[in-house]
Scaffold this motif. Structure first.
Motif, short mmCIF file in Angstrom:
data_model
loop_
_atom_site.label_atom_id
_atom_site.label_comp_id
_atom_site.label_asym_id
_atom_site.label_seq_id
_atom_site.Cartn_x
_atom_site.Cartn_y
_atom_site.Cartn_z
N TRP A 167 3.40 -34.55 -24.33
CA TRP A 167 2.03 -34.35 -24.78
C TRP A 167 1.76 -32.89 -25.14
CZ3 TRP A 167 -1.29 -30.90 -22.52
CH2 TRP A 167 -0.92 -30.39 -21.27
N TRP A 170 2.73 -33.86 -32.65
CA TRP A 170 3.84 -34.50 -33.37
C TRP A 170 3.43 -34.86 -34.79
CZ3 TRP A 170 8.46 -34.40 -30.94
CH2 TRP A 170 8.43 -34.08 -29.58
N SER A 198 1.33 -37.95 -35.50
CA SER A 198 -0.13 -37.98 -35.36
C SER A 198 -0.79 -37.47 -36.65
CB SER A 198 -0.59 -37.19 -34.14
OG SER A 198 -0.35 -35.83 -34.32
N GLY A 226 -1.69 -42.90 -25.65
CA GLY A 226 -0.82 -41.72 -25.73
C GLY A 226 -1.41 -40.70 -26.69
N GLY A 250 -2.31 -37.60 -26.58
CA GLY A 250 -1.94 -36.19 -26.66
C GLY A 250 -3.16 -35.32 -26.94
N ASP A 272 -4.43 -41.43 -22.18
CA ASP A 272 -3.10 -40.84 -22.03
C ASP A 272 -2.80 -40.89 -20.54
OD1 ASP A 272 -1.32 -38.76 -24.04
OD2 ASP A 272 -0.86 -38.71 -21.89
N VAL A 273 -1.53 -40.94 -20.21
CA VAL A 273 -1.16 -40.94 -18.79
C VAL A 273 -1.38 -39.55 -18.19
CG1 VAL A 273 1.29 -40.36 -19.09
CG2 VAL A 273 0.59 -41.87 -17.20
N MET A 300 -4.90 -43.23 -18.41
CA MET A 300 -4.38 -44.60 -18.32
C MET A 300 -2.90 -44.63 -18.69
SD MET A 300 -5.80 -47.97 -20.30
CE MET A 300 -4.71 -48.06 -21.73
N ASP A 301 -2.15 -45.30 -17.83
CA ASP A 301 -0.73 -45.56 -18.08
C ASP A 301 -0.65 -46.90 -18.80
OD1 ASP A 301 1.96 -46.35 -17.80
OD2 ASP A 301 2.17 -45.28 -15.90
N TRP A 302 0.07 -46.96 -19.91
CA TRP A 302 0.10 -48.25 -20.63
C TRP A 302 0.87 -49.32 -19.84
CZ3 TRP A 302 2.07 -44.36 -24.47
CH2 TRP A 302 3.43 -44.10 -24.31
N ASN A 303 1.57 -48.93 -18.76
CA ASN A 303 2.19 -49.93 -17.89
C ASN A 303 1.16 -50.63 -17.00
OD1 ASN A 303 5.23 -49.56 -18.20
ND2 ASN A 303 4.52 -47.45 -17.94
N ALA A 333 0.23 -43.09 -32.01
CA ALA A 333 1.09 -42.14 -32.73
C ALA A 333 2.24 -41.71 -31.83
CB ALA A 333 0.28 -40.92 -33.19
N ASP A 334 3.44 -42.03 -32.25
CA ASP A 334 4.67 -41.62 -31.57
C ASP A 334 4.69 -41.97 -30.08
OD1 ASP A 334 7.21 -40.70 -31.38
OD2 ASP A 334 6.78 -38.64 -31.97
N TYR A 394 9.13 -44.28 -28.46
CA TYR A 394 10.46 -43.65 -28.49
C TYR A 394 11.37 -44.14 -27.38
CZ TYR A 394 7.36 -40.69 -25.71
OH TYR A 394 6.40 -40.25 -24.82
C1 LIG Z 1 5.39 -37.99 -28.25
S1 LIG Z 1 3.83 -37.79 -27.49
C2 LIG Z 1 2.70 -38.20 -28.80
C3 LIG Z 1 1.37 -37.53 -28.60
C4 LIG Z 1 0.39 -37.72 -29.77
N1 LIG Z 1 0.09 -39.12 -29.97
C5 LIG Z 1 1.00 -37.14 -31.05
O1 LIG Z 1 1.55 -37.91 -31.85
O2 LIG Z 1 0.93 -35.91 -31.21
C6 LIG Z 1 3.68 -39.23 -26.44
C7 LIG Z 1 2.35 -39.30 -25.69
O3 LIG Z 1 2.34 -40.49 -24.88
C8 LIG Z 1 1.90 -40.15 -23.58
N2 LIG Z 1 2.53 -41.10 -22.66
C9 LIG Z 1 3.83 -41.13 -22.26
N3 LIG Z 1 4.04 -42.14 -21.41
C10 LIG Z 1 2.84 -42.76 -21.26
C11 LIG Z 1 2.41 -43.88 -20.51
N4 LIG Z 1 3.25 -44.55 -19.71
N5 LIG Z 1 1.13 -44.28 -20.61
C12 LIG Z 1 0.26 -43.58 -21.42
N6 LIG Z 1 0.60 -42.49 -22.13
C13 LIG Z 1 1.88 -42.09 -22.06
C14 LIG Z 1 2.36 -38.73 -23.38
O4 LIG Z 1 1.65 -38.07 -22.34
C15 LIG Z 1 2.12 -38.14 -24.75
O5 LIG Z 1 0.80 -37.66 -24.89
#
Ligand SMILES: C[S@@+](CC[C@H](N)C(=O)[O-])C[C@H]1O[C@@H](n2cnc3c(N)ncnc32)[C@H](O)[C@@H]1O
Length: 225
Positions: free
Chosen positions: A51, A55, A58, A81, A83, A102-103, A129-132, A146-147, A150
């Protein structure tokens, strides 16, 4: 939510879209934080604080969202997510009410500051929030991502989140920088009753140009216009 960004060196940048622009406060020298904030969980899995970077995905998704224009007016949008919040901010500028999630709590602090700095704080809510383990209890006509695909272990929870939180006729927009493993995610999307259309958008960030893929995902039972 009170913003507490004093632990970070800050920098500002302007992201230019098709017609508009967004002013973002970001972390200066995020590479340093990659070392400082990296950690292993109890099972030895390495956690990296992605985060702390903005990226290119986004930026591409923000440009795509800007083109949706009035279709977003008075709609409810979920960003996962988020960021620094760029994509959701563009939805706010188009008149949507956006739940930024975002987590990472500090990512949400930045996203909140960035909504305020762009005059759209009143259109925004922030949920750690954790998407899990998603914790919302309503559906959204739009979900922005966005991203976030991965890592393969995240795919099943993200698909489950779509099944639970995307409104019946809703649209989820994913962007990712054309990684080879993304094919696996979109196969899973198909296997779970969704369809998608793919487009691409070149983005130049820090002097490098990347081809970002945008996926428009809907339930297979919905006919797209
Ligand atoms: C590669 S970054 C992308 C951030 C932003 N969307 C961008 O594109 O600039 C991945 C994002 O997902 C969040 N993230 C990772 N694992 C997560 C989870 N389990 N639940 C929610 N968010 C999560 C990270 O904290 C981060 O902000």
């Amino acid at each position: 939510m009170k913003t507490q960004l004093q632990d970070y060196p800050l920098t500002n940048t302007t992201i230019t879209l098709g017609t508009g622009q967004v002013e973002l406060t970001l972390i200066d020298e995020p590479d340093w934080y990659l070392d400082k904030l990296s950690r292993e969980d109890s099972e030895g899995k390495l956690y990296l604080p992605y985060w702390t970077y903005l990226w290119e995905s986004s930026i591409a998704l923000a440009r795509h969202v800007e083109k949706l224009g009035t279709r977003l007016e008075d709609t409810h949008v979920l960003e996962i997510g988020c960021g620094f919040g760029l994509t959701g901010i563009v939805a706010c500028q188009a008149g949507a009410q956006v739940v930024f999630t975002d987590v990472e709590r500090d990512a949400l602090h930045f996203a909140e500051r960035n909504t305020a700095q762009n005059g759209v704080r009143q259109n925004a809510n922030f949920v750690q929030m954790d998407w899990n383990t998603p914790c919302l209890n309503y559906e959204f006509p739009y979900i922005l991502a966005a991203d976030v695909i991965y890592e393969e272990p995240d795919w099943t929870p993200i698909v489950a989140l779509l099944q639970n939180y995307l409104a019946p006729n809703g649209i989820a927009l994913f962007s990712e920088p054309n990684r080879s493993n993304s094919l696996g995610f979109f196969k899973l999307i198909r296997d779970n009753g969704f369809t998608y259309q793919k487009s691409t958008c070149p983005v130049t960030l820090d002097g490098k140009t990347a081809e970002v893929c945008i996926y428009t995902v809907q339930r297979a039972s919905v006919k797209s216009d």
